[in-house]
Design a protein around this motif. Structure first.
Motif, PDB file in Angstrom:
ATOM      1  N   TRP A 178       0.831  -1.204   0.000  1.00  0.00           N
ATOM      2  CA  TRP A 178       0.000   0.000   0.000  1.00  0.00           C
ATOM      3  C   TRP A 178       0.866   1.255   0.000  1.00  0.00           C
ATOM      4  CZ3 TRP A 178      -4.327  -1.163   4.172  1.00  0.00           C
ATOM      5  CH2 TRP A 178      -5.050  -2.291   3.754  1.00  0.00           C
ATOM      6  N   LEU A 214      -1.980   6.077   5.849  1.00  0.00           N
ATOM      7  CA  LEU A 214      -2.422   6.277   4.474  1.00  0.00           C
ATOM      8  C   LEU A 214      -2.163   7.691   3.989  1.00  0.00           C
ATOM      9  CD1 LEU A 214      -5.746   4.245   4.379  1.00  0.00           C
ATOM     10  CD2 LEU A 214      -3.538   3.642   3.363  1.00  0.00           C
ATOM     11  N   LYS A 225     -10.429  -0.893   7.322  1.00  0.00           N
ATOM     12  CA  LYS A 225      -9.460  -1.569   6.456  1.00  0.00           C
ATOM     13  C   LYS A 225      -9.720  -3.065   6.440  1.00  0.00           C
ATOM     14  CE  LYS A 225      -7.345   2.493   7.257  1.00  0.00           C
ATOM     15  NZ  LYS A 225      -7.823   3.557   8.166  1.00  0.00           N
ATOM     16  N   ASP A 265      -2.200  -7.272  -0.748  1.00  0.00           N
ATOM     17  CA  ASP A 265      -1.479  -6.422  -1.699  1.00  0.00           C
ATOM     18  C   ASP A 265      -2.450  -5.960  -2.778  1.00  0.00           C
ATOM     19  OD1 ASP A 265       0.995  -6.517  -0.532  1.00  0.00           O
ATOM     20  OD2 ASP A 265       1.736  -8.169  -1.761  1.00  0.00           O
ATOM     21  N   LEU A 266      -2.201  -4.759  -3.298  1.00  0.00           N
ATOM     22  CA  LEU A 266      -3.041  -4.233  -4.372  1.00  0.00           C
ATOM     23  C   LEU A 266      -2.478  -4.555  -5.750  1.00  0.00           C
ATOM     24  CD1 LEU A 266      -4.092  -0.804  -2.867  1.00  0.00           C
ATOM     25  CD2 LEU A 266      -5.626  -2.602  -3.622  1.00  0.00           C
ATOM     26  N   MET A 320      -3.349   2.984  -7.482  1.00  0.00           N
ATOM     27  CA  MET A 320      -3.415   2.715  -6.056  1.00  0.00           C
ATOM     28  C   MET A 320      -4.022   3.881  -5.282  1.00  0.00           C
ATOM     29  SD  MET A 320      -0.340   1.298  -3.666  1.00  0.00           S
ATOM     30  CE  MET A 320      -0.020   0.016  -4.858  1.00  0.00           C
ATOM     31  N   TYR A 338      -9.189  -0.432   1.567  1.00  0.00           N
ATOM     32  CA  TYR A 338      -9.232   0.602   2.601  1.00  0.00           C
ATOM     33  C   TYR A 338     -10.093   1.809   2.246  1.00  0.00           C
ATOM     34  CZ  TYR A 338      -5.118   2.289  -0.109  1.00  0.00           C
ATOM     35  OH  TYR A 338      -4.241   2.684  -1.093  1.00  0.00           O
TER      36      TYR A 338
END
Length: 543
Positions: A146, A167, A211, A217-218, A225, A236
């Motif tokens: 992230w 974030l 979350k 993982d993205l 992202m 999230y």
């Protein structure tokens, strides 16, 4: 305030967004403050605002302009203190203005006592945040891929090898909203300010908070992202569990008489999804950013608004329109840029390229008449009533937005829309304060100052004042006004009627168009020979 006051004032309110650092400086330290706001309340009342929204004024190390909160129950000393805050709320009410504060529930400051305790690994303290072990043989790698909204990894390692999620800025650790202590604390914070008289809150990052506990993982590139309008299923952003939180907050607000009001900053995939935040047992309103993203094209402006109105009507909520705020390029500059998108480009991308500010100003004058003619509430960002453009040439060494540093000096960030307001033609900060402000004002701001515009009937300020006066006086306007009917389907001309006897006409084309019969009560550009010029709007009364 008494129970006799209307409880649905927010449905058509015009709210003025104050970015406190840049509004007015009363003590000569270069920062705007509560005293500055109190001194300018007559200006806001004369403008025609119904409410003010003040961005975070809490104690903070100011790593992100106050959105890194160290204490949710006090005031940042350079801005003032609790006594001044209470006085401001009381004086605003006396001037007929509601007061909305800003609350930041997704993250705290790294100087918040809870996070200090977490770093010390006090029992239970880390459960209030999102701490995880790292990957790799020795935990030397972040828990997943992230990325921070401000650039770089969204994870920071601490002395014992654990990692915490942020974030946003590294100094803004994300809270764990699965923890009951977190939920109880914020309900207590709401009541603290409600008991002091605040009428409601704007909720920062209202699409965040929850979350996916699996932390998947993205596997996306940086641009994908950070897209805040992802479809359902993002780990999230806009997760279903966040709506339960807003139901709990609504219960707190409804326990007061009159009830308190919430407006969400929620970046979601569509107006239909946004409406889910606004069902009767959840939040009252949410900023609708779709119109802000629309190109200067009558068809797109009409269809964007139509979709938003239909989605909100489905849950009985008003649309909350806005064209600028403290996080985006000012719309005078945006509307002056080329409006054609590259084939295949992101439909939510902002216009890029050089801006024709004369063109952008004409369009900004026109679009505010369109927005104020629509049903619902409207938020105005400070300085848009002066026609301020984005300041795009701030010296690199003066930039303060954390985006600038964390992006490796590739993204200049949001400072250009946060430059202090010009109140007078002269002075070290053009009337903002007794000394230069925290960011320098360009020389062109002198001619856009309140002093320069207030006596000019053709100025942007005069247009806003007259538009807000008419919006309050004409029974067809506002949330309680007449029904809306769209007229015309052209790509260059947009028309709408409200109730009986009111028409708004917007010309986004390149040639003048005939006005319908009736009396022009307000136009964004001079109307001659019964023709509305290009990039202009007019309000017509027919009875």
């Amino acid at each position: 305030m008494t129970s006799a006051e209307p409880t649905d004032w927010y449905r058509s309110a015009v709210t003025y967004q104050l970015y406190i650092r840049s509004f007015a400086d009363s003590d000569g330290d270069g920062l705007g403050d509560i005293g500055g706001i109190r001194s300018r309340l007559p200006y806001l009342a004369a403008l025609g605002a119904d409410a003010v929204w003040i961005n975070p004024w809490y104690p903070s190390p100011q790593a992100d302009g106050g959105y890194d909160v160290a204490d949710y129950r006090n005031v940042y000393a350079p801005f003032g203190d609790l006594t001044q805050a209470t006085a401001l709320i009381d004086e605003a009410h006396a001037a007929g203005l509601k007061v909305l504060l800003d609350i930041v529930p997704n993250h705290t400051s790294d100087e918040h006592p809870w996070f200090v305790a977490a770093l010390a690994d006090e029992p239970g303290a880390r459960e209030r945040f999102v701490f995880r072990p790292g990957q790799g043989e020795k935990g030397e790698l972040p828990p997943n891929d992230w990325q921070s909204v401000f650039g770089g990894s969204a994870w920071q390692q601490v002395a014992d090898g654990s990692w915490y999620l942020h974030l946003f800025d590294v100094r803004q650790p994300d809270l764990n909203w699965e923890n009951p202590e977190v939920r109880a604390e914020f309900e207590s914070v709401l009541r603290f300010w409600f008991d002091l008289g605040a009428d409601g809150f704007r909720i920062d990052v209202a699409h965040g908070l929850i979350k996916d506990p699996a932390l998947p993982d993205l596997n996306l590139d940086q641009a994908q992202m950070l897209d805040r309008v992802k479809a359902t299923g993002h780990p999230y952003w806009d997760r279903p569990g966040v709506l339960e939180i807003w139901e709990q907050w609504r219960h707190v607000g409804d326990s007061y008489d009159p009830p308190k009001v919430f407006v969400a900053e929620a970046w979601v995939e569509s107006s239909t999804r946004l409406a889910e935040y606004l069902r009767p047992h959840r939040l009252h309103t949410a900023f609708d950013f779709e119109l802000m993203r629309a190109r200067w094209n009558a068809h797109e402006l009409r269809e964007t608004a139509r979709r938003s109105l239909e989605a909100h009507d489905s849950v009985g909520a008003p649309v909350t329109w806005t064209m600028s705020n403290h996080d985006v390029t000012r719309h005078v500059t945006r509307l002056g840029r080329p409006q054609q998108r590259t084939p295949g480009a992101d439909p939510h991308a902002w216009p890029e390229g050089e801006s024709d500010l004369e063109l952008g100003t004409r369009r900004a004058r026109a679009v505010i008449l369109y927005v104020l003619a629509l049903p619902g509430g409207v938020y105005l960002y400070q300085g848009e009533e002066l026609g301020l453009p984005e300041v795009e040439d701030l010296p690199d060494e003066l930039l303060q937005d954390p985006t600038w540093k964390r992006s490796g000096h590739t993204q200049r960030g949001r400072d250009g829309c946060r430059v202090p307001l010009p109140w007078r033609r002269t002075g070290p900060s053009l009337g903002f304060g007794a000394v230069e402000g925290w960011l320098p004002q360009p020389s062109g701001f002198a001619g856009l100052s309140v002093e320069a515009q207030q006596a000019d009937p053709g100025s942007m300020l005069s247009l806003y004042r007259e538009a807000l006066r008419l919006r309050h006086e004409l029974p067809q306007l506002g949330a309680g006004g007449g029904p809306l009917v769209w007229t015309g389907e052209e790509n260059q001309v947009l028309g709408l009627t409200r109730g009986t006897g009111f028409i708004c006409l917007l010309n986004t084309g390149e040639v003048a168009i005939p006005l319908p019969p009736g009396r022009v009560v307000l136009s964004s550009s001079p109307v001659e020979g019964g023709l509305l010029p290009p990039d202009a709007a007019a309000w017509i009364v027919t009875d």
